[in-house]
Design a protein around this motif. Structure first.
Motif, PDB file in Angstrom:
ATOM      1  N   GLU A   1       0.806  -1.217   0.000  1.00  0.00           N
ATOM      2  CA  GLU A   1       0.000   0.000   0.000  1.00  0.00           C
ATOM      3  C   GLU A   1       0.841   1.271   0.000  1.00  0.00           C
ATOM      4  O   GLU A   1       1.856   1.367   0.691  1.00  0.00           O
ATOM      5  CB  GLU A   1      -0.913  -0.001   1.227  1.00  0.00           C
ATOM      6  CG  GLU A   1      -1.944  -1.138   1.193  1.00  0.00           C
ATOM      7  CD  GLU A   1      -2.755  -1.233   2.461  1.00  0.00           C
ATOM      8  OE1 GLU A   1      -3.929  -1.664   2.361  1.00  0.00           O
ATOM      9  OE2 GLU A   1      -2.222  -0.897   3.544  1.00  0.00           O
ATOM     10  N   ALA A   2       0.391   2.241  -0.769  1.00  0.00           N
ATOM     11  CA  ALA A   2       1.010   3.560  -0.794  1.00  0.00           C
ATOM     12  C   ALA A   2       0.618   4.374   0.433  1.00  0.00           C
ATOM     13  O   ALA A   2       1.374   5.242   0.879  1.00  0.00           O
ATOM     14  CB  ALA A   2       0.606   4.304  -2.065  1.00  0.00           C
ATOM     15  N   ASN A   3      -0.562   4.120   0.958  1.00  0.00           N
ATOM     16  CA  ASN A   3      -1.033   4.763   2.188  1.00  0.00           C
ATOM     17  C   ASN A   3      -1.736   3.713   3.014  1.00  0.00           C
ATOM     18  O   ASN A   3      -2.814   3.217   2.630  1.00  0.00           O
ATOM     19  CB  ASN A   3      -1.961   5.932   1.887  1.00  0.00           C
ATOM     20  CG  ASN A   3      -2.357   6.684   3.143  1.00  0.00           C
ATOM     21  OD1 ASN A   3      -3.095   6.176   3.971  1.00  0.00           O
ATOM     22  ND2 ASN A   3      -1.851   7.902   3.295  1.00  0.00           N
ATOM     23  N   MET A   4      -1.147   3.345   4.136  1.00  0.00           N
ATOM     24  CA  MET A   4      -1.688   2.263   4.947  1.00  0.00           C
ATOM     25  C   MET A   4      -2.935   2.674   5.713  1.00  0.00           C
ATOM     26  O   MET A   4      -3.830   1.869   5.934  1.00  0.00           O
ATOM     27  CB  MET A   4      -0.612   1.742   5.896  1.00  0.00           C
ATOM     28  CG  MET A   4       0.551   1.102   5.164  1.00  0.00           C
ATOM     29  SD  MET A   4       1.788   0.411   6.280  1.00  0.00           S
ATOM     30  CE  MET A   4       2.930  -0.300   5.077  1.00  0.00           C
ATOM     31  N   ALA A   5      -2.989   3.930   6.119  1.00  0.00           N
ATOM     32  CA  ALA A   5      -4.159   4.389   6.866  1.00  0.00           C
ATOM     33  C   ALA A   5      -5.416   4.349   6.019  1.00  0.00           C
ATOM     34  O   ALA A   5      -6.506   4.026   6.507  1.00  0.00           O
ATOM     35  CB  ALA A   5      -3.923   5.800   7.389  1.00  0.00           C
ATOM     36  N   LEU A   6      -5.274   4.650   4.734  1.00  0.00           N
ATOM     37  CA  LEU A   6      -6.424   4.697   3.830  1.00  0.00           C
ATOM     38  C   LEU A   6      -6.502   3.487   2.910  1.00  0.00           C
ATOM     39  O   LEU A   6      -7.370   3.433   2.041  1.00  0.00           O
ATOM     40  CB  LEU A   6      -6.369   5.983   2.998  1.00  0.00           C
ATOM     41  CG  LEU A   6      -6.386   7.286   3.788  1.00  0.00           C
ATOM     42  CD1 LEU A   6      -6.262   8.481   2.849  1.00  0.00           C
ATOM     43  CD2 LEU A   6      -7.661   7.393   4.618  1.00  0.00           C
ATOM     44  N   ALA A   7      -5.590   2.537   3.084  1.00  0.00           N
ATOM     45  CA  ALA A   7      -5.564   1.311   2.284  1.00  0.00           C
ATOM     46  C   ALA A   7      -5.500   1.598   0.782  1.00  0.00           C
ATOM     47  O   ALA A   7      -6.183   0.974  -0.021  1.00  0.00           O
ATOM     48  CB  ALA A   7      -6.761   0.427   2.610  1.00  0.00           C
ATOM     49  N   VAL A   8      -4.651   2.570   0.410  1.00  0.00           N
ATOM     50  CA  VAL A   8      -4.456   2.897  -1.004  1.00  0.00           C
ATOM     51  C   VAL A   8      -3.339   2.009  -1.552  1.00  0.00           C
ATOM     52  O   VAL A   8      -2.228   2.035  -1.036  1.00  0.00           O
ATOM     53  CB  VAL A   8      -4.070   4.382  -1.182  1.00  0.00           C
ATOM     54  CG1 VAL A   8      -3.794   4.692  -2.645  1.00  0.00           C
ATOM     55  CG2 VAL A   8      -5.172   5.275  -0.635  1.00  0.00           C
ATOM     56  N   PRO A   9      -3.603   1.209  -2.575  1.00  0.00           N
ATOM     57  CA  PRO A   9      -2.575   0.284  -3.062  1.00  0.00           C
ATOM     58  C   PRO A   9      -1.467   0.991  -3.837  1.00  0.00           C
ATOM     59  O   PRO A   9      -1.687   2.030  -4.460  1.00  0.00           O
ATOM     60  CB  PRO A   9      -3.365  -0.653  -3.975  1.00  0.00           C
ATOM     61  CG  PRO A   9      -4.521   0.172  -4.455  1.00  0.00           C
ATOM     62  CD  PRO A   9      -4.883   1.064  -3.296  1.00  0.00           C
TER      63      PRO A   9
END
Length: 369
Positions: free
Chosen positions: A63-71
């Motif tokens: 993930e590129a952003n773990m808080a927002l679960a952006v892959p």
């Protein structure tokens, strides 16, 4: 915490590049190996492989952003840390080709107001290959120290002139040319030389001389104040907590010409293709850049000969690491093979990973996918 902040922040190699590349080859399919290694070593990022003129592999993990679960995707923009140094070295050598700079001349030749004791003793050549002997600008030596005391060079909004004066103008601690000491300060000085000789800011020169001509629209210098669309958040491993945490708050622009860029795997590949094809510098100049000095370091990259299944190959390698931001540009000069790895977590030994990927494609070329 066992990790050294100098390793986490300064793009220092964890293992020798030659040792990593000389591991015995295996018949395992390269794609299967990448998937297996990524899973076992918690790799988070994107891998791109180009062989014989074709992209033969590309895949993103995590993930590129773990808080927002952006892959993570192939389009994700990553901090590329000290791959920036290869761009800086290229800009310096363009000045050399134009007759505006002589690598054997001293700092004072191009920065007459440089106040450090290295002014009349250290050459551009010694800055480029990290043998300046100038006191290293990075004094924080452990994660514990950074967490309790901060990181002076990167957690205050210094201008590039202030970085030069405060952190890259210290005493000579080694005789110039005698000791390899990986020092971001060397490339701060080189960035200021580029600015002085071009009469423009470093980011403007970078844009005009490399990024725009190559169509690298997903690459630029980072600034703390900028919101960069698609930029991956970065996370490093806290050994004392046993988990990933957000990178420490910093001003990314303070890495300046030593490590402040972001990019994508495709843009890094575009730069690599242009550089090694002689579109940014002449082949004779590239040969000068690739000549290994102390620690097998040339100008802005490591350059050495490795063996895969007993056969020698010339390799150039440009790694980077700033906390969770990890990057690798790895090229076999004799096999028309390039591997780019960009990551946003400090969980994987990318020196080992990139060397293992490279040797597998050399011994088992893959069809285009």
């Amino acid at each position: 915490m066992k990790s050294s902040l100098r390793v986490l922040l300064l793009s220092v190699l964890l293992v020798s590049p030659m040792a990593a590349a000389q591991a015995p080859a295996t018949v395992q399919d390269p794609e299967a190996f990448i998937a297996d290694y990524a899973g076992k070593h918690r790799f988070n990022g994107t891998v791109l492989v180009k062989q014989r003129g074709e992209v033969v592999y590309s895949h993103s993990f995590g993930e590129a952003n773990m808080a927002l679960a952006v892959p993570n995707t192939r389009q994700t923009r990553y901090r590329i840390a000290s791959i920036t140094k290869l761009f800086t070295a290229t800009l310096v050598m363009q000045l050399y080709e134009e007759g505006k700079l002589d690598p054997e001349r001293t700092i004072a030749t191009y920065l007459p107001d440089y106040a450090g004791p290295a002014a009349q003793r250290v050459t551009v050549h010694q800055l480029l290959n990290h043998t300046s002997g100038i006191d290293n600008m990075d004094k924080v030596t452990s994660a514990e120290q950074a967490l309790t005391e901060g990181i002076p060079a990167y957690q205050h909004p210094w201008t590039s002139d202030q970085l030069l004066a405060r952190f890259a103008s210290g005493p000579l601690v080694h005789e110039p040319g005698k000791v390899f000491d990986y020092n971001n300060g060397d490339y701060v000085i080189l960035g200021k030389i580029v600015e002085r000789l071009r009469s423009k800011r470093f980011d403007e020169v970078l844009d005009e001389r490399i990024l725009k001509p190559l169509g690298m629209a997903d690459s630029a210098m980072l600034r703390q104040s900028d919101i960069v669309k698609g930029l991956a958040s970065t996370y490093f491993m806290r050994d004392d907590l046993g988990r990933l945490v957000n990178d420490l708050p910093v001003y990314p622009e303070n890495w300046y010409a030593a490590g402040a860029m972001y990019s994508t795997v495709d843009d890094v590949l575009t730069f690599s293709d242009a550089l090694f094809a002689g579109r940014l510098l002449r082949q004779a100049t590239l040969a000068k850049m690739f000549t290994p000095g102390l620690d097998d370091y040339g100008y802005g990259l490591w350059s050495y000969t490795t063996k895969v299944d007993g056969k020698p190959y010339r390799v150039v390698k440009r790694p980077g690491q700033i906390m969770g931001a990890q990057a690798q540009l790895y090229r076999f000069l004799d096999a028309d093979l390039t591997v780019v790895i960009l990551s946003n977590t400090g969980t994987t030994d990318l020196d080992e990973f990139v060397a293992a990927i490279g040797k597998r494609y050399v011994v088992a070329p893959a069809a285009k996918r």
